[in-house]
Write a protein that holds these residues in place. Structure first.
Motif, mmCIF file in Angstrom:
data_model
loop_
_atom_site.group_PDB
_atom_site.id
_atom_site.type_symbol
_atom_site.label_atom_id
_atom_site.label_comp_id
_atom_site.label_asym_id
_atom_site.label_seq_id
_atom_site.Cartn_x
_atom_site.Cartn_y
_atom_site.Cartn_z
ATOM 1 N N VAL A 93 0.834 -1.203 0.000
ATOM 2 C CA VAL A 93 0.000 0.000 0.000
ATOM 3 C C VAL A 93 0.869 1.254 0.000
ATOM 4 O O VAL A 93 0.426 2.325 -0.418
ATOM 5 N N ILE A 94 2.129 1.121 0.433
ATOM 6 C CA ILE A 94 3.058 2.259 0.417
ATOM 7 C C ILE A 94 3.504 2.511 -1.015
ATOM 8 O O ILE A 94 4.104 1.640 -1.658
ATOM 9 N N HIS A 95 3.210 3.703 -1.508
ATOM 10 C CA HIS A 95 3.589 4.056 -2.875
ATOM 11 C C HIS A 95 5.059 4.427 -2.976
ATOM 12 O O HIS A 95 5.755 4.009 -3.914
ATOM 13 N N ALA A 96 5.562 5.235 -2.037
ATOM 14 C CA ALA A 96 6.925 5.742 -2.158
ATOM 15 C C ALA A 96 7.371 6.379 -0.859
ATOM 16 O O ALA A 96 6.554 6.723 0.009
ATOM 17 N N GLU A 97 8.669 6.531 -0.708
ATOM 18 C CA GLU A 97 9.221 7.437 0.287
ATOM 19 C C GLU A 97 9.192 8.850 -0.285
ATOM 20 O O GLU A 97 9.312 9.036 -1.508
ATOM 21 N N LEU A 98 9.077 9.839 0.584
ATOM 22 C CA LEU A 98 9.055 11.222 0.098
ATOM 23 C C LEU A 98 10.349 11.557 -0.635
ATOM 24 O O LEU A 98 10.336 12.261 -1.650
ATOM 25 N N GLY A 99 11.467 11.008 -0.152
ATOM 26 C CA GLY A 99 12.745 11.250 -0.817
ATOM 27 C C GLY A 99 12.784 10.721 -2.240
ATOM 28 O O GLY A 99 13.432 11.311 -3.117
ATOM 29 N N GLU A 100 12.076 9.618 -2.500
ATOM 30 C CA GLU A 100 12.031 9.077 -3.865
ATOM 31 C C GLU A 100 11.304 10.044 -4.802
ATOM 32 O O GLU A 100 11.685 10.187 -5.970
ATOM 33 N N ILE A 101 10.274 10.692 -4.296
ATOM 34 C CA ILE A 101 9.558 11.680 -5.113
ATOM 35 C C ILE A 101 10.428 12.908 -5.326
ATOM 36 O O ILE A 101 10.524 13.447 -6.436
ATOM 37 N N LEU A 102 11.106 13.355 -4.260
ATOM 38 C CA LEU A 102 11.992 14.515 -4.374
ATOM 39 C C LEU A 102 13.125 14.239 -5.365
ATOM 40 O O LEU A 102 13.562 15.144 -6.092
#
Length: 313
Positions: free
Chosen positions: A257-266
């Protein structure tokens, strides 16, 4: 706060890129006082930030008229390992936790978001509000807390201060708080969900930062299943966050259910919000890279301003 938000973004980016040494925090429980003390070391290679935080969370302190959170941060010289500073850690914890939600809000919330609901009225709730108002032009705030006196005090203290609008009102129920909220921040120690996910309007962004143990649960499974779920650290969240662990153990969802870490988006490795109607959720348990980088920035600023007391070792 704006500087803290940028620092936390950098810390998350380094963490997700593999540029940080971040062991899972260790903890000591003090069950007779319902308290927990955490030990949180971290090193960020590209910024050479090395620090250890010791933080205690004792909810019963409120009845004694003393803060729930007490902490100290020890900053180390990354080239020699020698201690260079000791910082009061409760204030830093509140600032960096607020900054984490500010970073997530900046990345995930709709640009036109203008109304905020805050659950909780302690130090963490205050910096949550400051951070969200730093990255979005907020026009109205609703505060809900099981401590009505604390909620009124928070509203009176923060209304019109800095980036916070003058329209800060205490809500009498959770439903009233989230009725027209574009952004929701939960900063409580609740073991049961503080609002109903079924009541969320499309496009809402949620920062869930209060729960830090497998037993705590501020948001319900409906909220999670309706949301694009982004976390600070997958490893930490799947070890500590009851918001996710409880429904996973109940078979209502899986870790996927976890899409991503915020760092991965950054870092551009994963996408963030994909539509105005999408609900987004940032789940944070707090990680030591936030403390290390903000402590380093605070120490550098203190040196510039000539603040602090020098101690001979």
């Amino acid at each position: 706060m704006s500087q803290a938000i940028e620092a936390v973004k950098e810390a998350y980016a380094q963490l997700s890129a593999g540029g940080a040494d971040l062991p899972l925090r260790s903890r000591i429980d003090v069950p007779e006082h319902q308290g927990t003390t955490f030990f949180m070391p971290a090193y960020l290679g590209s910024t050479a930030d090395l620090a250890v935080k010791i933080v205690s969370v004792f909810p019963r302190n409120v009845a004694q008229g003393i803060p729930t959170i007490a902490a100290v941060v020890i900053v180390l010289d990354a080239s020699t390992g020698r201690p260079t500073a000791i910082l009061e850690g409760a204030s830093l914890t509140a600032i960096r936790t607020g900054a984490a939600s500010g970073a997530a809000t900046d990345v995930l919330a709709r640009p036109e978001a203008k109304r905020v609901a805050i659950f909780g009225s302690g130090a963490q709730a205050r910096t949550q509000l400051e951070a969200v108002c730093t990255v979005r032009r907020i026009e109205g705030v609703r505060v809900f807390s099981l401590d009505p006196k604390g909620a009124r005090s928070m509203a009176e203290e923060l209304a019109g201060r800095g980036p916070v609008p003058s329209d800060v009102v205490v809500a009498s129920t959770p439903d009233e708080a989230i009725a027209d909220a574009d952004i929701i921040c939960t900063a409580t120690t609740s073991e049961t969900p503080v609002f109903r996910g079924a009541d969320l309007k499309p496009g809402t962004h949620i920062n869930a930062i209060g729960s830090y143990t497998p037993q705590m649960q501020e948001v319900d499974p409906t909220t999670i299943l309706r949301s694009l779920v982004v976390v600070d650290s997958k490893e930490a969240v799947l070890a500590e966050a009851g918001d996710l662990l409880i429904p996973i153990e109940q078979g209502k969802m899986t870790p996927d259910v976890i899409h991503a870490e915020l760092g991965e988006i950054l870092n551009g490795d994963r996408h963030g919000r994909t539509s105005p109607e999408q609900i987004t959720l940032f789940k944070s348990v707090g990680v030591a890279v936030q403390d290390a980088i903000t402590a380093g920035r605070a120490l550098a600023r203190a040196k510039q301003l000539g603040l602090g007391q020098m101690i001979e070792l």
